[in-house]
Design an enzyme around this catalytic site. Structure first.
Site, mmCIF file in Angstrom:
data_model
loop_
_atom_site.group_PDB
_atom_site.id
_atom_site.type_symbol
_atom_site.label_atom_id
_atom_site.label_comp_id
_atom_site.label_asym_id
_atom_site.label_seq_id
_atom_site.Cartn_x
_atom_site.Cartn_y
_atom_site.Cartn_z
ATOM 1 N N SER B 8 0.845 -1.191 0.000
ATOM 2 C CA SER B 8 0.000 0.000 0.000
ATOM 3 C C SER B 8 0.881 1.242 0.000
ATOM 4 O O SER B 8 2.031 1.197 0.433
ATOM 5 C CB SER B 8 -0.900 0.005 1.237
ATOM 6 O OG SER B 8 -1.559 1.254 1.331
ATOM 7 N N HIS B 9 0.343 2.357 -0.481
ATOM 8 C CA HIS B 9 1.067 3.623 -0.403
ATOM 9 C C HIS B 9 1.291 4.044 1.049
ATOM 10 O O HIS B 9 2.224 4.774 1.350
ATOM 11 C CB HIS B 9 0.277 4.726 -1.117
ATOM 12 C CG HIS B 9 0.553 4.777 -2.576
ATOM 13 N ND1 HIS B 9 0.267 3.744 -3.422
ATOM 14 C CD2 HIS B 9 1.131 5.742 -3.341
ATOM 15 C CE1 HIS B 9 0.642 4.075 -4.651
ATOM 16 N NE2 HIS B 9 1.156 5.275 -4.632
ATOM 17 N N SER B 10 0.401 3.589 1.916
ATOM 18 C CA SER B 10 0.505 3.948 3.328
ATOM 19 C C SER B 10 0.920 2.725 4.126
ATOM 20 O O SER B 10 0.278 1.673 4.043
ATOM 21 C CB SER B 10 -0.853 4.460 3.822
ATOM 22 O OG SER B 10 -0.978 4.246 5.215
#
Lengths: 232, 126
Positions: B8-10
């Site tokens: 995930s980007h986060s």
């Protein structure tokens, strides 16, 4: 001493300086239609790349390009890593026997193919492909068909890239973060196409410097528009 | 046993998705990876490669991804890594839950786990 390798190191350093100078500009473009990270990510990546290639001992051009790509891949932390970095690593193989007009065309074509492939983007998607495609095609045609010198061919390619950047403004994004905006992406200049143009402008300036020549004053269309009517 | 990696980007989103999937996943190895490595939003191929190695026990890894660069950086990591891994083209959270369950099947293969992850595209919620 590999003079061409040193010239590529100088080009990477020039790109790093230019991207740093344009950091806020790129971030502003990306804030309008994306996630506002392009300026910061690219500035960090290219600064690290300039450091990395500066540490190489008498490198050949392919090694400089490959090192730049690998550094961008590990430092950028966004889509620019695989797109710019991964494509540089892949295309660097075309420069293993050095840089001349022929290998530069092969490098440019391979780079474009990898960007298209990795990003699954084509002309008209409002991405860096819109700047790269006309640039690479113009460069190839200038070298292979018009028999122009490398500097003139590159100058025409830069002009073609600039036109490609302008082309991203009135079209709707269908790849990348901007595609989430749908019609709201129309009217915005693509940040990736813009940074691609900056990189190419620095390559041209460095190449002119390396060859001890002025940047030729040509545009992408000049040889296809004859000065005189051939009938006369 | 087929392992899973959630990209995930986060970093926090990745960990949260793994938390949800692990509830159903028994002994399935699930690794979360995300963030730009500087505390910000993004994905880094080297970090994904490390996660592939941690999730693999020899039977391969199915990779769940969120947006844009997560897909590209996962592709780069898979190309670079010695681990046999495939990306599942499906929603990251629902796909991870499906895949975690599928991986607990004694006859599960890399392909069957990927198929189940991709089947999450057809989940009706209403």
């Amino acid at each position: 001493m590999n003079a061409d390798g040193q010239a590529v190191v100088a080009a990477v350093e020039s790109v790093a300086e230019r991207i740093e100078a344009e950091r806020d500009h790129l971030t502003d473009l990306d804030s309008a239609i994306g996630d506002a990270d392009h300026g910061g990510n690219m500035a960090r990546g290219w600064a690290e790349a300039a450091d990395a290639v500066g540490d190489l001992e008498d490198p050949d051009p392919a090694t400089v390009v490959k090192t730049t790509g690998k550094t961008l891949m590990s430092e950028v932390g966004g889509a620019s890593g695989p797109l710019y970095g991964g494509s540089l690593v892949f295309a660097s193989a075309e420069l293993e026997d050095g840089i001349d007009a022929e290998s530069a065309v092969a490098f440019a074509e391979t780079y474009l193919e990898k960007v298209e492939d990795r990003g699954d983007a084509r002309v008209g998607d409002q991405t860096m492909v819109d700047a790269l495609t006309p640039a690479v095609h113009t460069f190839k045609k200038s070298v292979e068909t018009d028999d122009l010198g490398p500097l003139e061919a590159l100058a025409k390619a830069v002009d073609a890239a600039e036109r490609g950047v302008a082309f991203t403004v009135p079209i709707r994004a269908s790849k990348g973060r901007a595609s989430y905006l749908g019609w709201r992406s129309v009217g915005h200049q693509d940040p990736g196409a813009t940074s691609t143009l900056f990189i190419m402008e620095e390559l041209l300036a460095t190449a002119a410097d390396h060859l001890g020549a002025d940047v030729p004053d040509v545009d992408a269309t000049s040889p296809t528009i004859p000065d005189e009517d051939p009938e006369e | 046993m087929v392992g899973l990696v959630v990209v995930s980007h986060s970093a926090r989103a990745g960990e949260g998705i793994v938390e949800v999937a692990a509830e159903m996943g028994g002994d399935t190895r699930i690794e979360a990876v995300g963030g730009d490595g500087q505390g910000g939003i993004g994905t880094v191929p080297d970090d994904i490669e490390t996660a592939l190695e941690s999730a693999d026990d020899g039977d391969g890894v199915v990779v769940l991804v969120d947006l844009g660069s997560a897909v590209m950086n996962a592709e780069v990591a898979i190309e670079t890594s010695d681990v046999e891994a495939v990306i599942a083209d499906g929603p990251v959270l629902e796909g991870a839950v499906n895949a975690a369950v599928a991986a607990t099947d004694p006859s599960a293969t890399l392909e069957s786990v990927r198929e189940q992850a991709e089947a999450a595209r057809d989940i009706d919620k209403l």
